[in-house]
Design a protein around this motif. Sequence first.
Motif, mmCIF file in Angstrom:
data_model
loop_
_atom_site.group_PDB
_atom_site.id
_atom_site.type_symbol
_atom_site.label_atom_id
_atom_site.label_comp_id
_atom_site.label_asym_id
_atom_site.label_seq_id
_atom_site.Cartn_x
_atom_site.Cartn_y
_atom_site.Cartn_z
ATOM 1 N N GLY A 19 24.504 -14.369 -31.834
ATOM 2 C CA GLY A 19 25.356 -15.099 -30.715
ATOM 3 C C GLY A 19 25.182 -15.327 -29.231
ATOM 4 O O GLY A 19 26.334 -15.463 -29.180
ATOM 5 N N SER A 20 24.457 -14.526 -28.471
ATOM 6 C CA SER A 20 24.315 -14.089 -27.698
ATOM 7 C C SER A 20 25.301 -14.831 -25.730
ATOM 8 O O SER A 20 25.944 -14.889 -25.659
ATOM 9 C CB SER A 20 23.456 -13.577 -26.791
ATOM 10 O OG SER A 20 22.549 -14.910 -26.484
ATOM 11 N N GLY A 21 25.460 -16.562 -26.704
ATOM 12 C CA GLY A 21 25.531 -17.084 -25.672
ATOM 13 C C GLY A 21 25.222 -16.928 -24.532
ATOM 14 O O GLY A 21 23.762 -16.792 -24.481
ATOM 15 N N SER A 24 27.652 -12.322 -22.082
ATOM 16 C CA SER A 24 29.038 -11.702 -22.192
ATOM 17 C C SER A 24 28.560 -10.698 -22.842
ATOM 18 O O SER A 24 29.447 -9.250 -22.337
ATOM 19 C CB SER A 24 30.241 -12.985 -22.483
ATOM 20 O OG SER A 24 30.275 -12.444 -23.950
ATOM 21 N N ASP A 43 20.722 -16.154 -29.914
ATOM 22 C CA ASP A 43 20.935 -17.243 -30.476
ATOM 23 C C ASP A 43 20.516 -18.806 -30.758
ATOM 24 O O ASP A 43 19.463 -19.348 -30.817
ATOM 25 C CB ASP A 43 21.743 -17.828 -28.783
ATOM 26 C CG ASP A 43 23.381 -18.351 -29.186
ATOM 27 O OD1 ASP A 43 23.737 -17.807 -28.538
ATOM 28 O OD2 ASP A 43 23.402 -19.366 -29.274
ATOM 29 N N ASN A 44 20.642 -19.866 -31.491
ATOM 30 C CA ASN A 44 20.915 -21.222 -30.957
ATOM 31 C C ASN A 44 20.096 -22.353 -30.560
ATOM 32 O O ASN A 44 19.781 -22.973 -30.964
ATOM 33 C CB ASN A 44 20.747 -21.939 -33.133
ATOM 34 C CG ASN A 44 22.584 -22.212 -32.798
ATOM 35 O OD1 ASN A 44 22.358 -21.599 -32.313
ATOM 36 N ND2 ASN A 44 23.138 -22.063 -34.171
ATOM 37 N N LEU A 48 22.035 -21.869 -23.326
ATOM 38 C CA LEU A 48 22.671 -20.748 -23.397
ATOM 39 C C LEU A 48 22.011 -19.434 -23.135
ATOM 40 O O LEU A 48 22.536 -18.978 -22.211
ATOM 41 C CB LEU A 48 23.484 -20.589 -24.537
ATOM 42 C CG LEU A 48 24.964 -22.196 -24.772
ATOM 43 C CD1 LEU A 48 25.583 -21.202 -25.894
ATOM 44 C CD2 LEU A 48 25.775 -22.363 -23.483
ATOM 45 N N GLY A 64 17.045 -18.842 -32.553
ATOM 46 C CA GLY A 64 16.782 -18.520 -33.610
ATOM 47 C C GLY A 64 18.325 -18.998 -34.624
ATOM 48 O O GLY A 64 19.518 -18.965 -33.840
ATOM 49 N N ASN A 65 17.950 -19.371 -36.066
ATOM 50 C CA ASN A 65 18.896 -19.131 -36.830
ATOM 51 C C ASN A 65 19.723 -18.088 -37.400
ATOM 52 O O ASN A 65 19.219 -17.073 -37.750
ATOM 53 C CB ASN A 65 19.172 -20.216 -37.852
ATOM 54 C CG ASN A 65 20.328 -20.819 -38.906
ATOM 55 O OD1 ASN A 65 21.034 -20.064 -38.553
ATOM 56 N ND2 ASN A 65 20.009 -21.744 -39.286
ATOM 57 N N LEU A 66 21.108 -17.457 -37.229
ATOM 58 C CA LEU A 66 21.506 -16.851 -38.100
ATOM 59 C C LEU A 66 21.561 -16.352 -39.767
ATOM 60 O O LEU A 66 21.757 -14.954 -39.968
ATOM 61 C CB LEU A 66 23.231 -16.290 -37.189
ATOM 62 C CG LEU A 66 22.695 -15.744 -35.511
ATOM 63 C CD1 LEU A 66 24.300 -15.689 -35.093
ATOM 64 C CD2 LEU A 66 22.054 -14.209 -35.725
ATOM 65 N N SER A 83 29.723 -10.703 -30.154
ATOM 66 C CA SER A 83 30.525 -10.562 -28.953
ATOM 67 C C SER A 83 31.460 -11.933 -29.647
ATOM 68 O O SER A 83 30.639 -12.997 -29.880
ATOM 69 C CB SER A 83 30.808 -10.562 -27.454
ATOM 70 O OG SER A 83 30.647 -9.825 -27.701
ATOM 71 N N ALA A 84 32.628 -12.416 -30.300
ATOM 72 C CA ALA A 84 33.310 -13.497 -30.611
ATOM 73 C C ALA A 84 32.321 -14.044 -31.495
ATOM 74 O O ALA A 84 32.428 -14.875 -31.501
ATOM 75 C CB ALA A 84 33.544 -14.359 -29.359
ATOM 76 N N LEU A 85 31.491 -13.425 -32.369
ATOM 77 C CA LEU A 85 31.155 -13.888 -33.593
ATOM 78 C C LEU A 85 31.434 -13.872 -34.965
ATOM 79 O O LEU A 85 31.208 -14.808 -35.765
ATOM 80 C CB LEU A 85 29.656 -13.831 -33.609
ATOM 81 C CG LEU A 85 28.726 -13.756 -34.492
ATOM 82 C CD1 LEU A 85 28.030 -15.441 -33.995
ATOM 83 C CD2 LEU A 85 27.028 -12.975 -34.384
ATOM 84 N N LEU A 88 33.186 -16.165 -37.042
ATOM 85 C CA LEU A 88 32.333 -17.892 -37.291
ATOM 86 C C LEU A 88 31.414 -17.231 -38.964
ATOM 87 O O LEU A 88 31.059 -18.644 -39.588
ATOM 88 C CB LEU A 88 31.684 -18.352 -36.408
ATOM 89 C CG LEU A 88 32.321 -18.063 -35.484
ATOM 90 C CD1 LEU A 88 30.663 -18.698 -34.139
ATOM 91 C CD2 LEU A 88 33.003 -19.466 -34.912
ATOM 92 N N ILE A 144 27.314 -21.823 -42.188
ATOM 93 C CA ILE A 144 25.951 -20.742 -42.783
ATOM 94 C C ILE A 144 27.207 -20.513 -44.098
ATOM 95 O O ILE A 144 27.076 -19.579 -45.440
ATOM 96 C CB ILE A 144 25.769 -19.223 -42.213
ATOM 97 C CG1 ILE A 144 25.076 -19.334 -40.656
ATOM 98 C CG2 ILE A 144 25.177 -18.242 -42.466
ATOM 99 C CD1 ILE A 144 25.034 -18.482 -40.378
#
Length: 231
Positions: A19-21, A24, A43-44, A48, A64-66, A83-85, A88, A144
Amino acid sequence: MLTQAAALVDEGGIVLDLGSGTGSTARAFRACGREQLLWRFFDNDPELLDIAGSQFAQAELVVGNLADVDALMLDGVALVTASALLDLMPRDWVTALGKRLRQEGIPFYAALSYDGKMRWTPPLPQDKAVTAHFNLHQCSDKGIGGALGPESGAQSAEVLRGLGFDVKLADSPWTLGTDQAALHAELLDGIGTAATEAGLPEGTEWAKTRRAMVKNSQAMIGHTDLLALPS
Ligand SMILES: C[S@@+](CC[C@H](N)C(=O)[O-])C[C@H]1O[C@@H](n2cnc3c(N)ncnc32)[C@H](O)[C@@H]1O
Protein backbone atom coordinates in the motif's frame (compact mmCIF):
# COMPACT_ATOMS: atom_id res chain seq x y z
CA MET A 1 11.69 2.28 15.65
CA LEU A 2 12.19 3.57 12.08
CA THR A 3 15.97 3.47 12.59
CA GLN A 4 15.74 -0.07 13.96
CA ALA A 5 13.64 -1.19 10.98
CA ALA A 6 15.96 0.52 8.50
CA ALA A 7 18.96 -1.22 10.05
CA LEU A 8 17.48 -4.62 9.17
CA VAL A 9 18.30 -4.16 5.48
CA ASP A 10 21.76 -4.07 3.93
CA GLU A 11 22.59 -1.48 1.27
CA GLY A 12 21.03 -2.63 -2.00
CA GLY A 13 18.56 -4.88 -0.15
CA ILE A 14 14.97 -5.20 -1.35
CA VAL A 15 12.13 -3.70 0.70
CA LEU A 16 8.54 -4.51 -0.24
CA ASP A 17 6.25 -1.61 0.71
CA LEU A 18 2.58 -2.66 0.85
CA GLY A 19 0.00 0.00 0.00
CA SER A 20 2.93 2.25 -0.87
CA GLY A 21 0.91 5.11 -2.34
CA THR A 22 3.38 7.75 -3.50
CA GLY A 23 6.23 6.20 -1.49
CA SER A 24 6.05 7.89 1.90
CA THR A 25 7.65 4.91 3.70
CA ALA A 26 10.62 5.07 1.35
CA ARG A 27 10.90 8.83 1.87
CA ALA A 28 11.00 8.27 5.64
CA PHE A 29 13.77 5.66 5.21
CA ARG A 30 15.67 8.02 2.92
CA ALA A 31 15.34 10.83 5.49
CA CYS A 32 17.04 8.59 8.05
CA GLY A 33 19.96 7.96 5.73
CA ARG A 34 18.89 4.83 3.85
CA GLU A 35 19.19 5.98 0.25
CA GLN A 36 20.48 2.84 -1.42
CA LEU A 37 17.61 0.44 -0.80
CA LEU A 38 15.75 -1.26 -3.64
CA TRP A 39 12.06 -0.55 -3.21
CA ARG A 40 9.32 -2.81 -4.49
CA PHE A 41 6.24 -0.58 -4.30
CA PHE A 42 2.91 -2.44 -4.21
CA ASP A 43 -0.43 -0.65 -4.62
CA ASN A 44 -3.67 -0.96 -6.55
CA ASP A 45 -3.45 2.64 -7.78
CA PRO A 46 -1.13 2.98 -10.81
CA GLU A 47 -1.13 6.77 -10.66
CA LEU A 48 0.23 6.78 -7.10
CA LEU A 49 2.78 4.15 -8.11
CA ASP A 50 3.97 6.37 -10.97
CA ILE A 51 4.63 9.19 -8.53
CA ALA A 52 6.53 6.81 -6.24
CA GLY A 53 8.54 5.56 -9.22
CA SER A 54 9.43 9.10 -10.27
CA GLN A 55 11.11 9.65 -6.90
CA PHE A 56 12.91 6.30 -6.64
CA ALA A 57 14.39 5.59 -10.04
CA GLN A 58 15.37 1.98 -9.30
CA ALA A 59 12.07 1.02 -7.71
CA GLU A 60 9.97 -1.85 -8.96
CA LEU A 61 6.30 -0.90 -9.33
CA VAL A 62 3.72 -3.62 -8.77
CA VAL A 63 0.01 -3.00 -9.37
CA GLY A 64 -2.04 -5.54 -7.46
CA ASN A 65 -4.63 -6.27 -4.82
CA LEU A 66 -3.40 -6.82 -1.28
CA ALA A 67 -6.32 -9.18 -0.72
CA ASP A 68 -4.31 -11.94 -2.36
CA VAL A 69 -1.54 -12.36 0.21
CA ASP A 70 -0.32 -15.59 -1.41
CA ALA A 71 0.44 -13.68 -4.63
CA LEU A 72 2.77 -11.15 -2.95
CA MET A 73 6.25 -11.41 -4.45
CA LEU A 74 8.59 -12.03 -1.52
CA ASP A 75 11.57 -13.33 -3.49
CA GLY A 76 14.76 -11.64 -2.29
CA VAL A 77 12.84 -9.38 0.11
CA ALA A 78 14.73 -8.43 3.30
CA LEU A 79 11.95 -6.39 4.92
CA VAL A 80 8.23 -5.81 4.35
CA THR A 81 6.90 -2.37 5.27
CA ALA A 82 3.58 -0.52 5.31
CA SER A 83 2.55 2.97 6.39
CA ALA A 84 -0.97 4.06 7.28
CA LEU A 85 -2.24 0.71 6.06
CA LEU A 86 -2.84 -1.73 8.93
CA ASP A 87 -5.91 0.16 10.16
CA LEU A 88 -7.58 -0.43 6.77
CA MET A 89 -7.02 -4.17 6.88
CA PRO A 90 -8.94 -7.02 8.53
CA ARG A 91 -7.45 -9.25 11.22
CA ASP A 92 -7.58 -12.27 8.87
CA TRP A 93 -5.39 -10.38 6.41
CA VAL A 94 -2.77 -9.68 9.08
CA THR A 95 -2.86 -13.38 10.00
CA ALA A 96 -2.37 -14.45 6.38
CA LEU A 97 0.48 -11.97 5.89
CA GLY A 98 2.10 -12.97 9.18
CA LYS A 99 2.03 -16.65 8.21
CA ARG A 100 3.78 -15.95 4.90
CA LEU A 101 6.39 -13.70 6.50
CA ARG A 102 7.01 -16.23 9.28
CA GLN A 103 7.50 -18.97 6.70
CA GLU A 104 10.05 -16.83 4.82
CA GLY A 105 11.67 -15.39 7.97
CA ILE A 106 11.01 -11.78 6.88
CA PRO A 107 10.58 -8.92 9.40
CA PHE A 108 7.62 -6.53 9.16
CA TYR A 109 7.54 -2.80 9.93
CA ALA A 110 4.13 -1.11 9.91
CA ALA A 111 4.22 2.61 10.68
CA LEU A 112 1.46 5.06 11.48
CA SER A 113 -1.59 2.89 12.14
CA TYR A 114 -4.37 5.11 13.51
CA ASP A 115 -4.98 4.29 17.20
CA GLY A 116 -8.41 5.84 17.79
CA LYS A 117 -7.25 8.91 19.75
CA MET A 118 -7.78 12.45 18.47
CA ARG A 119 -7.44 15.67 20.45
CA TRP A 120 -7.81 19.28 19.47
CA THR A 121 -6.69 22.50 21.09
CA PRO A 122 -8.86 24.39 21.75
CA PRO A 123 -11.41 21.62 22.35
CA LEU A 124 -15.04 21.66 21.19
CA PRO A 125 -17.90 19.84 22.97
CA GLN A 126 -18.52 17.62 19.89
CA ASP A 127 -14.91 16.40 19.56
CA LYS A 128 -15.55 13.21 21.55
CA ALA A 129 -18.68 12.22 19.65
CA VAL A 130 -16.98 12.92 16.31
CA THR A 131 -13.99 10.79 17.33
CA ALA A 132 -16.24 7.92 18.47
CA HIS A 133 -18.16 7.94 15.17
CA PHE A 134 -15.02 8.36 13.09
CA ASN A 135 -13.60 5.31 14.89
CA LEU A 136 -16.73 3.31 14.02
CA HIS A 137 -16.32 4.33 10.39
CA GLN A 138 -12.68 3.25 10.46
CA CYS A 139 -13.82 -0.32 11.17
CA SER A 140 -15.97 -0.54 8.04
CA ASP A 141 -15.00 -2.77 5.13
CA LYS A 142 -12.42 -1.02 2.94
CA GLY A 143 -12.62 -3.71 0.28
CA ILE A 144 -11.12 -6.80 1.91
CA GLY A 145 -13.38 -7.20 4.97
CA GLY A 146 -14.11 -5.37 8.24
CA ALA A 147 -11.07 -3.23 9.02
CA LEU A 148 -9.18 -3.37 12.32
CA GLY A 149 -9.38 0.44 12.54
CA PRO A 150 -8.20 1.85 15.89
CA GLU A 151 -7.45 -1.68 17.16
CA SER A 152 -5.01 -2.40 14.36
CA GLY A 153 -1.80 -1.92 16.36
CA ALA A 154 -2.84 -4.00 19.38
CA GLN A 155 -4.58 -6.71 17.37
CA SER A 156 -1.80 -7.05 14.81
CA ALA A 157 0.70 -7.36 17.66
CA GLU A 158 -1.43 -10.11 19.22
CA VAL A 159 -1.72 -11.99 15.91
CA LEU A 160 1.98 -11.70 15.08
CA ARG A 161 3.10 -12.69 18.59
CA GLY A 162 0.83 -15.73 18.27
CA LEU A 163 2.71 -16.64 15.10
CA GLY A 164 6.05 -16.45 16.91
CA PHE A 165 7.21 -12.94 16.05
CA ASP A 166 8.95 -10.73 18.58
CA VAL A 167 6.75 -7.60 18.37
CA LYS A 168 7.32 -4.03 19.54
CA LEU A 169 4.72 -1.25 19.53
CA ALA A 170 5.40 2.46 19.94
CA ASP A 171 3.18 5.52 20.02
CA SER A 172 3.75 7.74 17.03
CA PRO A 173 1.38 10.71 17.39
CA TRP A 174 0.86 12.99 14.45
CA THR A 175 0.62 16.67 15.44
CA LEU A 176 -0.80 19.28 13.12
CA GLY A 177 0.07 22.81 14.12
CA THR A 178 -1.00 26.21 12.90
CA ASP A 179 1.65 26.03 10.16
CA GLN A 180 -0.21 23.07 8.59
CA ALA A 181 -3.61 24.71 8.41
CA ALA A 182 -4.36 23.62 4.83
CA LEU A 183 -3.63 19.95 5.53
CA HIS A 184 -5.50 20.17 8.83
CA ALA A 185 -8.56 21.64 7.08
CA GLU A 186 -8.53 18.85 4.49
CA LEU A 187 -8.32 16.26 7.25
CA LEU A 188 -11.23 17.86 9.13
CA ASP A 189 -13.46 17.45 6.08
CA GLY A 190 -12.60 13.75 5.88
CA ILE A 191 -13.19 13.21 9.61
CA GLY A 192 -16.49 15.12 9.56
CA THR A 193 -17.77 13.22 6.52
CA ALA A 194 -16.79 9.85 8.00
CA ALA A 195 -18.44 10.71 11.35
CA THR A 196 -21.62 11.76 9.52
CA GLU A 197 -21.63 8.55 7.48
CA ALA A 198 -21.25 6.59 10.72
CA GLY A 199 -24.46 8.13 12.12
CA LEU A 200 -23.56 11.57 13.52
CA PRO A 201 -25.35 14.17 11.33
CA GLU A 202 -23.57 17.00 13.22
CA GLY A 203 -20.23 15.74 11.85
CA THR A 204 -20.40 18.01 8.81
CA GLU A 205 -21.21 21.10 10.87
CA TRP A 206 -18.42 20.22 13.32
CA ALA A 207 -15.93 20.12 10.42
CA LYS A 208 -17.17 23.51 9.19
CA THR A 209 -16.78 25.05 12.66
CA ARG A 210 -13.32 23.57 13.11
CA ARG A 211 -12.25 24.70 9.64
CA ALA A 212 -13.18 28.28 10.56
CA MET A 213 -10.79 28.13 13.54
CA VAL A 214 -8.06 26.02 11.94
CA LYS A 215 -5.45 28.79 11.85
CA ASN A 216 -5.61 28.94 15.65
CA SER A 217 -5.94 25.22 16.35
CA GLN A 218 -3.74 22.20 16.89
CA ALA A 219 -4.65 18.57 16.32
CA MET A 220 -3.11 15.40 17.69
CA ILE A 221 -4.00 12.26 15.76
CA GLY A 222 -2.75 9.17 17.58
CA HIS A 223 -0.83 6.51 15.67
CA THR A 224 1.09 3.36 16.48
CA ASP A 225 4.23 1.94 14.90
CA LEU A 226 4.85 -1.81 14.94
CA LEU A 227 8.00 -3.81 14.36
CA ALA A 228 7.73 -7.61 14.15
CA LEU A 229 10.90 -9.69 14.04
CA PRO A 230 10.82 -13.39 13.28
CA SER A 231 12.38 -14.86 16.41
C1 LIG B 1 -3.81 5.40 3.58
S1 LIG B 1 -2.95 5.10 2.11
C2 LIG B 1 -1.26 5.02 2.65
C3 LIG B 1 -0.31 5.32 1.54
C4 LIG B 1 1.15 5.39 1.96
N1 LIG B 1 1.63 4.14 2.49
C5 LIG B 1 1.36 6.51 2.95
O1 LIG B 1 1.70 6.25 4.11
O2 LIG B 1 1.20 7.67 2.55
C6 LIG B 1 -3.32 3.40 1.75
C7 LIG B 1 -2.74 2.92 0.45
O3 LIG B 1 -3.10 1.56 0.28
C8 LIG B 1 -3.57 1.34 -1.04
N2 LIG B 1 -4.53 0.23 -0.96
C9 LIG B 1 -5.67 0.18 -0.24
N3 LIG B 1 -6.29 -0.99 -0.39
C10 LIG B 1 -5.54 -1.71 -1.25
C11 LIG B 1 -5.65 -3.00 -1.81
N4 LIG B 1 -6.70 -3.79 -1.52
N5 LIG B 1 -4.68 -3.43 -2.64
C12 LIG B 1 -3.62 -2.63 -2.95
N6 LIG B 1 -3.46 -1.40 -2.44
C13 LIG B 1 -4.41 -0.93 -1.60
C14 LIG B 1 -4.19 2.66 -1.46
O4 LIG B 1 -4.22 2.82 -2.86
C15 LIG B 1 -3.27 3.66 -0.78
O5 LIG B 1 -2.20 4.03 -1.59
